[in-house]
Design a protein around this motif. Sequence first.
Motif, PDB file in Angstrom:
ATOM      1  N   ALA A  97       0.801  -1.227   0.000  1.00 17.19           N
ATOM      2  CA  ALA A  97       0.000   0.000   0.000  1.00 17.19           C
ATOM      3  C   ALA A  97       0.836   1.281   0.000  1.00 17.19           C
ATOM      4  O   ALA A  97       0.663   2.153  -0.864  1.00 17.19           O
ATOM      5  N   ASN A 115      -8.915   6.434  -5.729  1.00 15.94           N
ATOM      6  CA  ASN A 115      -9.519   5.277  -5.074  1.00 15.94           C
ATOM      7  C   ASN A 115      -9.087   4.022  -5.799  1.00 15.94           C
ATOM      8  O   ASN A 115      -8.696   4.047  -6.962  1.00 15.94           O
ATOM      9  N   ALA A 116      -9.119   2.919  -5.060  1.00  9.03           N
ATOM     10  CA  ALA A 116      -8.632   1.653  -5.581  1.00  9.03           C
ATOM     11  C   ALA A 116      -9.746   0.617  -5.550  1.00  9.03           C
ATOM     12  O   ALA A 116     -10.847   0.873  -5.061  1.00  9.03           O
ATOM     13  N   ASN A 118     -12.139  -2.223  -4.434  1.00  6.77           N
ATOM     14  CA  ASN A 118     -12.614  -2.638  -3.120  1.00  6.77           C
ATOM     15  C   ASN A 118     -12.249  -4.094  -2.859  1.00  6.77           C
ATOM     16  O   ASN A 118     -12.421  -4.960  -3.723  1.00  6.77           O
ATOM     17  N   GLU A 158     -11.915   3.077   2.965  1.00  6.39           N
ATOM     18  CA  GLU A 158     -10.579   2.533   3.231  1.00  6.39           C
ATOM     19  C   GLU A 158      -9.700   2.530   1.982  1.00  6.39           C
ATOM     20  O   GLU A 158      -8.475   2.468   2.091  1.00  6.39           O
ATOM     21  N   ASN A 159     -10.302   2.604   0.796  1.00  6.34           N
ATOM     22  CA  ASN A 159      -9.518   2.640  -0.441  1.00  6.34           C
ATOM     23  C   ASN A 159      -9.503   4.025  -1.074  1.00  6.34           C
ATOM     24  O   ASN A 159      -9.316   4.167  -2.277  1.00  6.34           O
ATOM     25  N   PRO A 201      -6.334  -3.298  -5.402  1.00 11.64           N
ATOM     26  CA  PRO A 201      -6.739  -2.936  -4.041  1.00 11.64           C
ATOM     27  C   PRO A 201      -5.541  -2.422  -3.254  1.00 11.64           C
ATOM     28  O   PRO A 201      -4.429  -2.932  -3.411  1.00 11.64           O
TER      29      PRO A 201
END
Length: 222
Positions: A97, A115-116, A118, A158-159, A201
């Motif tokens: 990450a 954003n990535a 999910n 969270e992403n 992700p």
Amino acid sequence: MYLKISVVTVCYNMAQYIETTIKSVLSQEYPNLEYIIIDGGSTDGTQQIIEKYRNQLAYYISEPDNGMYDAINKGFSKATGDIHAWINADDVLMPWALDTLNEIFSNFPEVNWINAKNAYLNESGTLAQIYPKVACRTQKDIYNGWCREEYFGPLQQENMFWRSSLYKSVGGIDTKDKYAGDFELWMRFAEKTKLVRVDIPIAAFRKRMTSLGAVARSKYFE
């Protein structure tokens, strides 16, 4: 060059999960990490777990607050990094990450918000699902509030990752919101910049029956 990345985790009585979250952040050994944990005065052993890692934290406090978004605001008020990440106390960062965030934001200075894909853990912490597509919509869709379940689907917190300058430009998260502060924050971000998709992700959300999103689902939608 390693950009400074500020990761904020807020928690309250999350002893069952918090250590997994902390390890997912610290185990990456990113050389310019600022990890901030805000605890709401837990009574279940959460504080004792956090204390084990205190010397690796940039900031930690445990005190009563006025809800999750008050705690989030408190955490980001202490953040000094170039990049912001917000990981709840039952979510995890993927092992790649922080290096990935550094690569993206270093190489693409015009990008302010990403954003990535999910990804979901089951309640025991096993990776159960990765969505094949990134839930990324146009600026217009987001700032009009259409990124919710009955229309285009939610944008998972969270992403989401952003430059600190973007967060400051919108005045941070609205602490008056009890349930949908992330949804409202994305709307204000979208007034300033577009959301850029990343086709992997970067973090994972733990699905559990007692999460705030599950328990207060109807209140969140309202």
